[in-house]
Design a protein around this motif. Structure first.
Motif, PDB file in Angstrom:
ATOM      1  N   ILE A  98       0.991  -1.115   0.136  1.00  0.00           N
ATOM      2  CA  ILE A  98       0.113  -0.007   0.113  1.00  0.00           C
ATOM      3  C   ILE A  98       0.961   1.250  -0.297  1.00  0.00           C
ATOM      4  CG2 ILE A  98      -2.033  -1.033   1.343  1.00  0.00           C
ATOM      5  CD1 ILE A  98      -0.943   0.553   3.828  1.00  0.00           C
ATOM      6  N   TYR A  99       0.301   2.461  -0.385  1.00  0.00           N
ATOM      7  CA  TYR A  99       1.178   3.564  -0.270  1.00  0.00           C
ATOM      8  C   TYR A  99       0.007   4.861   0.288  1.00  0.00           C
ATOM      9  CZ  TYR A  99      -1.229   5.176  -4.481  1.00  0.00           C
ATOM     10  OH  TYR A  99      -1.976   5.664  -5.621  1.00  0.00           O
ATOM     11  N   LEU A 100       0.582   5.561   0.861  1.00  0.00           N
ATOM     12  CA  LEU A 100      -0.148   6.837   1.614  1.00  0.00           C
ATOM     13  C   LEU A 100       0.048   8.013   0.728  1.00  0.00           C
ATOM     14  CD1 LEU A 100       1.071   6.193   5.184  1.00  0.00           C
ATOM     15  CD2 LEU A 100      -0.661   4.999   3.860  1.00  0.00           C
ATOM     16  N   GLU A 101      -1.099   8.463   0.344  1.00  0.00           N
ATOM     17  CA  GLU A 101      -1.346  10.004  -0.486  1.00  0.00           C
ATOM     18  C   GLU A 101      -2.434  10.859   0.144  1.00  0.00           C
ATOM     19  OE1 GLU A 101      -0.644  10.268  -4.999  1.00  0.00           O
ATOM     20  OE2 GLU A 101      -2.608   9.755  -4.723  1.00  0.00           O
ATOM     21  N   ASP A 102      -2.147  11.941   0.464  1.00  0.00           N
ATOM     22  CA  ASP A 102      -3.293  12.869   0.554  1.00  0.00           C
ATOM     23  C   ASP A 102      -4.130  12.384   1.814  1.00  0.00           C
ATOM     24  OD1 ASP A 102      -2.103  14.825  -1.003  1.00  0.00           O
ATOM     25  OD2 ASP A 102      -3.372  13.858  -2.830  1.00  0.00           O
ATOM     26  N   GLY A 103      -3.823  11.877   2.651  1.00  0.00           N
ATOM     27  CA  GLY A 103      -4.299  11.316   3.959  1.00  0.00           C
ATOM     28  C   GLY A 103      -5.385   9.980   3.566  1.00  0.00           C
ATOM     29  N   ARG A 104      -4.953   9.295   2.472  1.00  0.00           N
ATOM     30  CA  ARG A 104      -5.567   8.129   2.202  1.00  0.00           C
ATOM     31  C   ARG A 104      -4.550   7.040   1.916  1.00  0.00           C
ATOM     32  NH1 ARG A 104     -10.802   8.760   2.362  1.00  0.00           N
ATOM     33  NH2 ARG A 104     -11.344   7.313   0.887  1.00  0.00           N
ATOM     34  N   ALA A 105      -4.853   5.735   2.077  1.00  0.00           N
ATOM     35  CA  ALA A 105      -4.057   4.584   1.685  1.00  0.00           C
ATOM     36  C   ALA A 105      -4.823   4.031   0.591  1.00  0.00           C
ATOM     37  CB  ALA A 105      -4.146   3.768   3.010  1.00  0.00           C
ATOM     38  N   LYS A 106      -3.720   3.625  -0.514  1.00  0.00           N
ATOM     39  CA  LYS A 106      -4.040   2.849  -1.649  1.00  0.00           C
ATOM     40  C   LYS A 106      -3.196   1.739  -1.802  1.00  0.00           C
ATOM     41  CE  LYS A 106      -5.433   7.504  -3.328  1.00  0.00           C
ATOM     42  NZ  LYS A 106      -5.498   8.395  -4.518  1.00  0.00           N
ATOM     43  N   ILE A 107      -3.956   0.791  -2.530  1.00  0.00           N
ATOM     44  CA  ILE A 107      -3.132  -0.678  -2.907  1.00  0.00           C
ATOM     45  C   ILE A 107      -2.292  -0.062  -4.037  1.00  0.00           C
ATOM     46  CG2 ILE A 107      -5.066  -1.427  -4.304  1.00  0.00           C
ATOM     47  CD1 ILE A 107      -4.191  -4.286  -2.793  1.00  0.00           C
ATOM     48  N   THR A 108      -1.098  -0.729  -4.041  1.00  0.00           N
ATOM     49  CA  THR A 108      -0.154  -0.696  -5.241  1.00  0.00           C
ATOM     50  C   THR A 108      -0.136  -1.996  -6.076  1.00  0.00           C
ATOM     51  OG1 THR A 108       1.817  -1.775  -3.883  1.00  0.00           O
ATOM     52  CG2 THR A 108       1.692   0.655  -3.639  1.00  0.00           C
ATOM     53  N   GLU A 109       0.409  -1.693  -7.240  1.00  0.00           N
ATOM     54  CA  GLU A 109       0.359  -2.935  -8.021  1.00  0.00           C
ATOM     55  C   GLU A 109       1.006  -4.249  -7.499  1.00  0.00           C
ATOM     56  OE1 GLU A 109      -0.528  -3.559 -11.222  1.00  0.00           O
ATOM     57  OE2 GLU A 109      -1.727  -1.474 -11.060  1.00  0.00           O
ATOM     58  N   LYS A 110       2.065  -3.750  -6.529  1.00  0.00           N
ATOM     59  CA  LYS A 110       2.652  -4.921  -5.801  1.00  0.00           C
ATOM     60  C   LYS A 110       1.680  -5.648  -4.854  1.00  0.00           C
ATOM     61  CE  LYS A 110       6.622  -6.252  -2.945  1.00  0.00           C
ATOM     62  NZ  LYS A 110       8.096  -5.638  -2.276  1.00  0.00           N
ATOM     63  N   GLY A 111       0.772  -4.725  -4.265  1.00  0.00           N
ATOM     64  CA  GLY A 111      -0.197  -5.289  -3.313  1.00  0.00           C
ATOM     65  C   GLY A 111      -1.246  -6.136  -4.053  1.00  0.00           C
ATOM     66  N   LEU A 112      -1.699  -5.580  -5.337  1.00  0.00           N
ATOM     67  CA  LEU A 112      -2.683  -6.449  -6.367  1.00  0.00           C
ATOM     68  C   LEU A 112      -1.923  -7.773  -6.593  1.00  0.00           C
ATOM     69  CD1 LEU A 112      -3.776  -3.460  -8.624  1.00  0.00           C
ATOM     70  CD2 LEU A 112      -5.124  -4.538  -6.781  1.00  0.00           C
ATOM     71  N   ASP A 113      -0.658  -7.654  -6.994  1.00  0.00           N
ATOM     72  CA  ASP A 113      -0.028  -9.048  -7.254  1.00  0.00           C
ATOM     73  C   ASP A 113       0.027  -9.769  -6.120  1.00  0.00           C
ATOM     74  OD1 ASP A 113       0.475  -7.928  -9.885  1.00  0.00           O
ATOM     75  OD2 ASP A 113       2.557  -7.377  -9.336  1.00  0.00           O
ATOM     76  N   PHE A 114       0.237  -9.483  -4.866  1.00  0.00           N
ATOM     77  CA  PHE A 114       0.315 -10.424  -3.878  1.00  0.00           C
ATOM     78  C   PHE A 114      -1.006 -11.232  -3.710  1.00  0.00           C
ATOM     79  CE2 PHE A 114      -0.935 -11.090   0.769  1.00  0.00           C
ATOM     80  CZ  PHE A 114      -0.045 -11.690   0.906  1.00  0.00           C
ATOM     81  N   LEU A 115      -2.092 -10.087  -4.007  1.00  0.00           N
ATOM     82  CA  LEU A 115      -3.516 -10.878  -3.774  1.00  0.00           C
ATOM     83  C   LEU A 115      -3.494 -11.960  -4.853  1.00  0.00           C
ATOM     84  CD1 LEU A 115      -5.827  -7.725  -3.289  1.00  0.00           C
ATOM     85  CD2 LEU A 115      -4.985  -9.756  -1.495  1.00  0.00           C
ATOM     86  N   LYS A 116      -3.035 -11.944  -5.892  1.00  0.00           N
ATOM     87  CA  LYS A 116      -3.119 -13.152  -6.782  1.00  0.00           C
ATOM     88  C   LYS A 116      -2.005 -14.332  -6.566  1.00  0.00           C
ATOM     89  CE  LYS A 116      -3.749  -9.706 -10.421  1.00  0.00           C
ATOM     90  NZ  LYS A 116      -3.249  -8.831 -11.384  1.00  0.00           N
ATOM     91  N   LEU A 117      -1.233 -14.347  -5.683  1.00  0.00           N
ATOM     92  CA  LEU A 117      -0.372 -15.267  -5.298  1.00  0.00           C
ATOM     93  C   LEU A 117      -1.330 -16.398  -4.691  1.00  0.00           C
ATOM     94  CD1 LEU A 117       2.593 -13.385  -3.565  1.00  0.00           C
ATOM     95  CD2 LEU A 117       2.592 -14.425  -5.852  1.00  0.00           C
ATOM     96  N   PRO A 118      -0.792 -17.750  -4.960  1.00  0.00           N
ATOM     97  CA  PRO A 118      -1.283 -18.838  -4.297  1.00  0.00           C
ATOM     98  C   PRO A 118      -1.160 -18.851  -2.682  1.00  0.00           C
ATOM     99  CG  PRO A 118       0.411 -19.627  -6.092  1.00  0.00           C
ATOM    100  CD  PRO A 118       0.550 -18.100  -5.691  1.00  0.00           C
ATOM    101  N   TYR A 119      -1.940 -19.380  -2.026  1.00  0.00           N
ATOM    102  CA  TYR A 119      -2.222 -19.041  -0.620  1.00  0.00           C
ATOM    103  C   TYR A 119      -1.040 -19.397   0.116  1.00  0.00           C
ATOM    104  CZ  TYR A 119      -4.488 -20.080   3.783  1.00  0.00           C
ATOM    105  OH  TYR A 119      -4.796 -20.167   5.098  1.00  0.00           O
ATOM    106  N   GLU A 120      -0.135 -20.608  -0.374  1.00  0.00           N
ATOM    107  CA  GLU A 120       1.015 -20.787   0.356  1.00  0.00           C
ATOM    108  C   GLU A 120       2.048 -19.995   0.204  1.00  0.00           C
ATOM    109  OE1 GLU A 120      -0.596 -22.903  -2.135  1.00  0.00           O
ATOM    110  OE2 GLU A 120      -1.556 -24.315  -0.620  1.00  0.00           O
TER     111      GLU A 120
END
Length: 131
Positions: A98-120
């Motif tokens: 995630i990254y922080l910007e203007d008082g908000r947190a947003k997910i990054t491409e790396k975060g989106l990629d993490f969600l696609k990884l296998p559970y293990e």
């Protein structure tokens, strides 16, 4: 020094005991990972999450997460109640999920990629941040 810029995060013994109990009662799903991936998925779905002035997620975000996952941690008035959430936040920020910007947190491409990884792989990543 910012506590969120470390490669490891601390979880006290009380949190680990709670996680063990909760995991046993949930058909052995790994509770720590379920909460972490749900947090990232919620940020993805909302596109951004409001932060407090100290750049920590607003309490409404945690209450929603706590209620949805049925953790009941925020009903507990001990320090443990927020320790797990601080762990989630610290790892997601320090690892660039995630990254922080203007008082908000947003997910990054790396975060989106993490969600696609296998559970293990997700579990291995998260556990590597504890031990």
């Amino acid at each position: 020094m910012n506590m969120y810029n470390t490669n490891k995060a601390e979880l006290n013994a009380e949190v680990v005991q709670w996680l063990n109990k909760k995991t046993k009662s949930s058909n052995h799903r790994i509770i720590i990972l379920d909460g972490f991936t749900f947090m990232l998925s919620k940020i993805k779905l909302q596109e951004s999450v409001r932060l407090r002035k100290d750049n920590f997620f607003h309490q409404r975000f945690w209450k929603s997460l706590d209620r949805t996952l049925n953790y009941g941690l925020l009903r507990n008035k001990k320090k443990m109640s927020i320790a797990l959430y601080k762990f989630y936040y610290g790892i997601s920020l320090s690892e660039g999920l995630i990254y922080l910007e203007d008082g908000r947190a947003k997910i990054t491409e790396k975060g989106l990629d993490f969600l696609k990884l296998p559970y293990e792989e997700q579990l291995s990543f998260l556990l590597s941040k504890i031990w």
